[in-house]
Scaffold this active site. Sequence first.
Site, PDB file in Angstrom:
ATOM      1  N   GLY A 217      10.996   1.658  -5.832  1.00  0.00           N
ATOM      2  CA  GLY A 217      10.751   1.085  -4.412  1.00  0.00           C
ATOM      3  C   GLY A 217       9.318   0.530  -4.267  1.00  0.00           C
ATOM      4  O   GLY A 217       8.617   1.048  -5.321  1.00  0.00           O
ATOM      5  N   ASN A 218       9.034   0.495  -3.164  1.00  0.00           N
ATOM      6  CA  ASN A 218       7.653   0.207  -2.843  1.00  0.00           C
ATOM      7  C   ASN A 218       7.261   0.499  -1.532  1.00  0.00           C
ATOM      8  O   ASN A 218       8.118   0.985  -0.641  1.00  0.00           O
ATOM      9  CB  ASN A 218       7.151  -1.180  -3.104  1.00  0.00           C
ATOM     10  CG  ASN A 218       8.260  -2.238  -2.449  1.00  0.00           C
ATOM     11  OD1 ASN A 218       8.013  -2.241  -1.007  1.00  0.00           O
ATOM     12  ND2 ASN A 218       8.759  -3.196  -2.955  1.00  0.00           N
ATOM     13  N   ARG A 219       6.116   0.531  -1.124  1.00  0.00           N
ATOM     14  CA  ARG A 219       5.539   0.834   0.224  1.00  0.00           C
ATOM     15  C   ARG A 219       5.703   0.080   1.392  1.00  0.00           C
ATOM     16  O   ARG A 219       5.239   0.448   2.609  1.00  0.00           O
ATOM     17  CB  ARG A 219       3.963   1.371   0.001  1.00  0.00           C
ATOM     18  CG  ARG A 219       3.804   2.661  -0.826  1.00  0.00           C
ATOM     19  CD  ARG A 219       2.449   2.825  -1.172  1.00  0.00           C
ATOM     20  NE  ARG A 219       1.820   2.945   0.106  1.00  0.00           N
ATOM     21  CZ  ARG A 219       0.362   2.811   0.267  1.00  0.00           C
ATOM     22  NH1 ARG A 219      -0.372   2.590  -0.948  1.00  0.00           N
ATOM     23  NH2 ARG A 219      -0.390   3.047   1.350  1.00  0.00           N
TER      24      ARG A 219
END
Length: 419
Positions: A217-219
């Site tokens: 995933g990412n932020r």
Amino acid sequence: MSDRESDSAGPKRIVVGVGGGIAAYKSCALVRSFTENGHRVRVIPTESALQFVGRATFEALSGNPVHTGVFADVPEVAHVRLGQEADLVVIAPATADLMARAVAGRADDLLTATLLTARCPVVFAPAMHTEMWEHPATVTNVATLRERGNIVIEPASGRLTGKDTGAGRMPEPEEIFALASLLLERPSALPRDLAGRRLVISAGGTREPLDPVRYLGNRSSGKQGYAIARLAAQRGAEVTLVAGATAELADPAAVEVVNVRTAEQMREAVMKHAVDADAVIMSAAVADFRPATVATSKIKKGADEPNSIPLIKNDDILAGLVQARRDGTLAPGTTIVGFAAETGDASGSVLDHARTKLARKGCDLLVVNAVGDGKAFEVDHNDGWLLGADGSESAIEPGSKSLMASRVLDAVAGLLAPK
Ligand code: CTP
């Protein structure tokens, strides 16, 4: 329209008017948000609002006396002064009756008298049953209030008092606070210029599964895309928000939310809804790659443990939209907007990279965020540039994500094909 780019950071004088509806309890949280942000708040309830929330609650939360009638504070001439001096008036909840009285120009209590003297932006956050909201009398009153320059927020759909559901629910206090704060930053930020338009907006990050319990995933928090969706709906657009993973953001009022997880799900949802859209705004942080295989059971330590994760490329949704417009799947007038989070490096500045990306993606507008040093991700502030395919470039001043959303929507409104 005036665009008084006020010194938004300083404390402001805010009148919170409270109508007599069950949503009056939510106005307590709104008052608190204003005072916690340093603003000076006067609460003016109607007599019937006090059936729902006691005077002492509003006095304690605002730190100011609370009156309902015009004869309460005669030496102060409060019924004239409070409106004249206010930087913003927010009526939450605005009942059908209160809006009718405002339209008629009544001044039979302190709140309606204040409405007649206010010269600042005035925001009504309606709350009522769906039948009342849809009644021709209310529809006409809302239109009249808007014609006169007031802002009448679109209500949310959802649970009303008792078992009823439908349009008419007051937006959550956080949402009213975000819109009110934007008006303090930029009083002209909420025109109804997107009425009759359909917008598709993607937001948040995608999650690419690795096994049943893990993902890549990412932020991305989704805050920027949600701010655009919220504002577009309040500017009159019909909005579909394709939402990936976010920082548990509440659905914006009057917005259709389609929840997705992976880049592929996001692509399908965006393409489906883009077909009859006037504009598509890709603010989502879409994963460029996904694991080549997804294990059906949890990957364990031990003899078979992997020491690398093979990846394959996801389709580029933005480029796909541009291609679909070219091959006729999307209408030729569909406006397509991309986002770019860039850092400068040895090979070029943030803007150099952004110009290259705009040319490569082929969209009409690229919203550029400078990232790094804790900027943009997971924070409430943003700044950047708007780059147009026509070569136009404008800086977006530092400010809230709502302010950035308003700049993006101004640019989008200017690019939409005439109806
Ligand atoms: N985007 C997309 N589909 C992808 C990846 C990105 O639609 N698979 C969109 C994003 O929503 C954003 C824009 O493309 O609007 C820019 O994304 P970015 O990841 O910065 O672009 P990339 O082409 O991946 O470039 P970079 O090499 O800088 O990562």
